[in-house]
Scaffold this motif. Structure first.
Motif, short mmCIF file in Angstrom:
data_model
loop_
_atom_site.label_atom_id
_atom_site.label_comp_id
_atom_site.label_asym_id
_atom_site.label_seq_id
_atom_site.Cartn_x
_atom_site.Cartn_y
_atom_site.Cartn_z
N UNK A 107 0.62 -1.07 0.08
CA UNK A 107 -0.07 -0.22 -0.06
C UNK A 107 0.81 1.18 -0.01
N UNK A 108 0.49 2.47 -0.38
CA UNK A 108 1.04 3.79 -0.52
C UNK A 108 1.48 4.31 0.90
N UNK A 109 0.41 3.83 1.98
CA UNK A 109 0.76 4.33 3.16
C UNK A 109 0.07 3.33 4.05
N UNK A 110 0.35 3.51 5.34
CA UNK A 110 0.14 2.18 6.38
C UNK A 110 -1.23 2.50 6.67
N UNK A 111 -1.98 1.66 6.55
CA UNK A 111 -3.28 1.42 6.50
C UNK A 111 -3.93 0.81 8.21
N UNK A 112 -3.20 0.78 9.06
CA UNK A 112 -3.52 0.20 10.36
C UNK A 112 -3.54 1.44 11.30
N UNK A 113 -4.31 1.17 12.41
CA UNK A 113 -4.64 2.16 13.56
C UNK A 113 -3.36 1.74 14.53
N UNK A 114 -2.88 2.75 15.16
CA UNK A 114 -1.78 2.27 16.27
C UNK A 114 -2.18 3.02 17.46
N UNK A 115 -2.02 2.20 18.73
CA UNK A 115 -2.00 2.75 20.03
C UNK A 115 -0.79 2.32 20.51
N UNK A 143 -2.41 6.81 16.40
CA UNK A 143 -2.00 7.15 14.87
C UNK A 143 -3.26 6.53 14.15
N UNK A 144 -4.17 7.21 13.40
CA UNK A 144 -5.04 6.69 12.52
C UNK A 144 -4.71 5.98 11.16
N UNK A 145 -5.47 5.26 10.64
CA UNK A 145 -5.01 4.52 9.33
C UNK A 145 -4.75 5.71 8.27
N UNK A 146 -3.94 5.31 7.35
CA UNK A 146 -3.47 6.32 6.18
C UNK A 146 -2.52 7.26 6.72
N UNK A 147 -1.17 6.63 6.91
CA UNK A 147 -0.16 7.71 7.31
C UNK A 147 1.17 7.07 6.79
N UNK A 159 9.06 1.12 19.93
CA UNK A 159 7.69 1.38 20.49
C UNK A 159 7.06 0.00 20.72
N UNK A 160 6.03 0.38 21.78
CA UNK A 160 5.17 -1.01 22.04
C UNK A 160 3.81 -0.60 21.47
N UNK A 161 3.18 -1.58 20.71
CA UNK A 161 1.92 -1.51 20.10
C UNK A 161 0.95 -2.25 20.86
N UNK A 162 -0.14 -1.59 21.03
CA UNK A 162 -1.38 -2.20 21.80
C UNK A 162 -2.42 -2.79 21.04
N UNK A 163 -2.48 -2.18 19.72
CA UNK A 163 -3.46 -2.43 18.76
C UNK A 163 -3.02 -3.12 17.58
N UNK A 164 -2.03 -2.81 16.83
CA UNK A 164 -1.65 -3.36 15.62
C UNK A 164 -0.48 -4.20 15.61
N UNK A 165 0.01 -4.39 16.67
CA UNK A 165 1.24 -5.42 16.85
C UNK A 165 0.99 -6.67 15.95
N UNK A 166 -0.14 -7.44 16.26
CA UNK A 166 -0.39 -8.52 15.50
C UNK A 166 -0.32 -8.35 13.84
N UNK A 167 -0.57 -7.36 13.45
CA UNK A 167 -0.54 -7.34 11.90
C UNK A 167 0.48 -6.50 11.23
N UNK A 168 1.25 -5.69 12.21
CA UNK A 168 2.04 -4.79 11.47
C UNK A 168 3.29 -5.52 10.85
#
Length: 173
Positions: A107-115, A143-147, A159-168
């Motif tokens: 993808x052209x930008x990251x489409x995941x949400x991050x906390x 960080x919202x999707x699209x970045x 960094x420690x990810x609490x939302x997107x770690x499984x997919x990143x």
């Protein structure tokens, strides 16, 4: 638990106006509230409740991850504790999402949400609509999707990810 107002945008109910004015009139326990007497109809509400209940005691170390993904200048270590997946993201100096992960995920930008929480280093993030933030050691972030993002300086970002770690950082299928 809270109430999410489902009234049409721009339509303020008497209850909302009273709450904003601090009068308490028109509240759900007030006589005549929402009956047409002295007030507009009650807002249409949907009860919203977050359910995050931990039922088991468990510990795992990101130093012995369940999964470790490696891409150019990128390491993602992942653990799952009960129903929660956490990731430790490590980006080496010179890392950019566009050059190191964009080609991998397709993808052209990251489409995941991050906390997450920044342990070390510095990361600059720019959203597709032009919003910008800088993340440094000790910062918590969303960080919202699209970045896009890039490491700034000569220190590794971790960094420690609490939302997107499984997919990143997973390659596109």
């Amino acid at each position: 638990m809270g109430c999410v107002d489902k009234t049409p945008a721009g339509k303020r109910t008497t209850q909302q106006s009273a709450a904003a004015a601090g009068t308490g009139r028109g509240g759900p326990t007030e006589p005549g509230a929402g009956t047409g007497r002295d007030s507009a109809p009650s807002p249409i509400c949907e009860q919203v409740m977050s359910v995050n209940v931990v039922t088991n005691l468990q510990v795992k170390s990101l130093n012995s991850p369940d999964e470790s993904r490696h891409q150019e200048k990128t390491t993602v270590d992942v653990v799952t504790v009960n129903d929660y997946t956490l990731g430790r993201l490590t980006f080496e100096p010179g890392w950019t999402w566009a050059s190191c992960l964009g080609p991998v995920v397709g993808t052209d930008s990251c489409q995941l949400s991050h906390v997450g929480f920044c342990v070390s280093g510095n990361l600059e993030v720019e959203t597709n609509d032009g919003g910008k933030i800088s993340i440094s050691s000790g910062d918590s972030y969303t960080i919202p999707p699209g970045h896009l993002a890039k490491v700034v300086g000569d220190q590794t970002f971790q960094g420690i990810e609490f939302v997107s770690g499984g997919e990143f950082g997973k390659p596109s299928a």
